[in-house]
Write an enzyme that holds these catalytic residues in place. Structure first.
Site, PDB file in Angstrom:
ATOM      1  N   THR A  62       0.826  -1.214   0.000  1.00 49.31           N
ATOM      2  CA  THR A  62       0.000   0.000   0.000  1.00 49.31           C
ATOM      3  C   THR A  62       0.861   1.266   0.000  1.00 49.31           C
ATOM      4  O   THR A  62       0.649   2.178  -0.796  1.00 49.31           O
ATOM      5  CB  THR A  62      -0.934  -0.010   1.223  1.00 49.31           C
ATOM      6  OG1 THR A  62      -1.555  -1.296   1.294  1.00 49.31           O
ATOM      7  CG2 THR A  62      -1.994   1.069   1.122  1.00 49.31           C
ATOM      8  N   LYS A  89       8.725  10.259  20.257  1.00 48.91           N
ATOM      9  CA  LYS A  89       8.918  11.164  21.409  1.00 48.91           C
ATOM     10  C   LYS A  89       7.592  11.469  22.086  1.00 48.91           C
ATOM     11  O   LYS A  89       7.503  12.352  22.938  1.00 48.91           O
ATOM     12  CB  LYS A  89       9.554  12.479  20.941  1.00 48.91           C
ATOM     13  CG  LYS A  89      10.894  12.307  20.268  1.00 48.91           C
ATOM     14  CD  LYS A  89      11.365  13.658  19.729  1.00 48.91           C
ATOM     15  CE  LYS A  89      12.532  13.505  18.773  1.00 48.91           C
ATOM     16  NZ  LYS A  89      12.751  14.723  17.995  1.00 48.91           N
ATOM     17  N   HIS A 139     -10.191  -0.814   4.564  1.00 48.31           N
ATOM     18  CA  HIS A 139      -9.015  -0.681   3.693  1.00 48.31           C
ATOM     19  C   HIS A 139      -9.582  -0.425   2.293  1.00 48.31           C
ATOM     20  O   HIS A 139      -9.559  -1.283   1.413  1.00 48.31           O
ATOM     21  CB  HIS A 139      -8.207  -1.977   3.740  1.00 48.31           C
ATOM     22  CG  HIS A 139      -6.818  -1.886   3.173  1.00 48.31           C
ATOM     23  ND1 HIS A 139      -6.371  -0.819   2.409  1.00 48.31           N
ATOM     24  CD2 HIS A 139      -5.775  -2.760   3.257  1.00 48.31           C
ATOM     25  CE1 HIS A 139      -5.110  -1.041   2.048  1.00 48.31           C
ATOM     26  NE2 HIS A 139      -4.731  -2.207   2.547  1.00 48.31           N
TER      27      HIS A 139
END
Ligand code: CP
Length: 310
Positions: A62, A89, A139
């Protein structure tokens, strides 16, 4: 009746697109396949546009095909792998999206393990969102490329029998294929181990079988799903060998389907588990064609949503 148009639209799932919009995408993808067969695979219709891929989960097909599709059409592309980004982070999804919006990307192609995150992104930022998979929810670009592959081989959809096998519970591909192909009149049968068939499957309007043989009997198309070991918190079937014996598709089982049956698999395949190598690479398999069609479908979607397709 208004002509179908996807200009400026995000592609979040197949349930929210009409059959006219499916046809528009498939017709445009057919033109894109022609461009892909040219010696110089380059168009300038998206020149000056920018696309970023933001993947919180692994992908080969994809992500790469979106990148290739955007490049073939002349757009600039940036890829973000979250493991090398400020996500590590602790930056939130909302703040990551705000950051990409501030950089003026036109399209964010996004894969995320949590259902509904593509719709969330569509609400909080301006760029077009392409849902490249959100948890087990949807999807849509895989659903469209499967539609395109079926149309190429079978000509039309009405009256076709499709068997979807295996891991329905954890499969966003199954949900998108059911949402799209049932709207087009395809008769859909599913089979797999009981824990991998969701409790609400009846609401999806499909026929459920305990035995894989009953699902694939006289099938025109068989879509074999990957067992998504990464999403299963506990073992949902005894052993891989048992799974292959009871549910795996091999040449012997394939004789139950129609002689011209088409084999689909979204990939990546678990070789020898849900599909044998002789079926995966045999003459009925369209698995590698699905990959090629994936580029064409993503080219079509980028061109149509960014308003550049003629
Ligand atoms: N079919 C599919 O989504 O494959 P990738 O995970 O490689 O993108």
């Amino acid at each position: 009746m208004a002509r179908a148009s996807l200009a400026g639209r995000s592609i979040l799932d197949l349930a929210s697109l009409s059959t006219d919009e499916y046809s528009l995408v498939l017709d445009t993808a057919r033109q894109m396949r022609q461009l892909m067969s040219d010696d110089v695979k380059k168009s300038s219709i998206l020149r000056g546009k920018s696309v970023v891929t933001l993947f919180y989960e692994a992908s080969t097909r994809t992500r790469t095909s979106f990148e290739l599709a955007a490049k073939y059409l002349g757009a600039d592309v940036v890829n973000i792998t979250t493991s090398n980004s400020s996500v590590t982070k602790g930056e939130s999804l909302r703040d990551t999206l705000y950051t990409l919006e501030a950089m003026s990307f036109d399209v964010i192609v996004m894969r995320h393990p949590v259902e509904g995150t593509a719709a969330f992104a569509d609400k909080v930022v301006k760029p077009i969102i392409m849902n490249a998979g959100d948890g087990a929810h949807a999807h849509p670009t895989q659903g469209l490329l499967d539609m395109f592959t079926i149309k190429t081989h079978k000509g039309s959809f009405s009256g076709l029998k499709l068997a979807i096998l295996g891991d329905i519970t954890y499969s966003r591909v199954a949900r998108s294929n059911i949402a799209g192909l049932s709207k087009l009149g395809v008769e859909i049968h599913v089979a797999g181990p009981k824990p991998l068939i969701p409790k609400f499957v009846d609401e999806l309007g499909v026929k459920v079988h305990n035995r894989v043989e009953d699902a694939i009997m006289d099938a025109d198309v068989i879509d074999i799903l990957r067992i998504q070991l990464e999403r299963q918190k506990v073992g949902l079937f005894p052993t891989s060998r048992e799974y292959a014996r009871i549910f795996g598709i091999n040449n012997g089982r394939l004789k139950l389907a129609k002689p011209d049956v088409l084999i689909l698999h979204p990939g990546p395949i678990n070789r020898g588990l849900e599909i044998s190598p002789e079926v995966a690479y045999g003459d009925k398999s369209a698995i590698r064609e699905e990959v090629q069609n994936g580029v064409a479908i993503r080219m079509a979607l980028l061109a149509l949503t960014l308003g550049g397709a003629k």
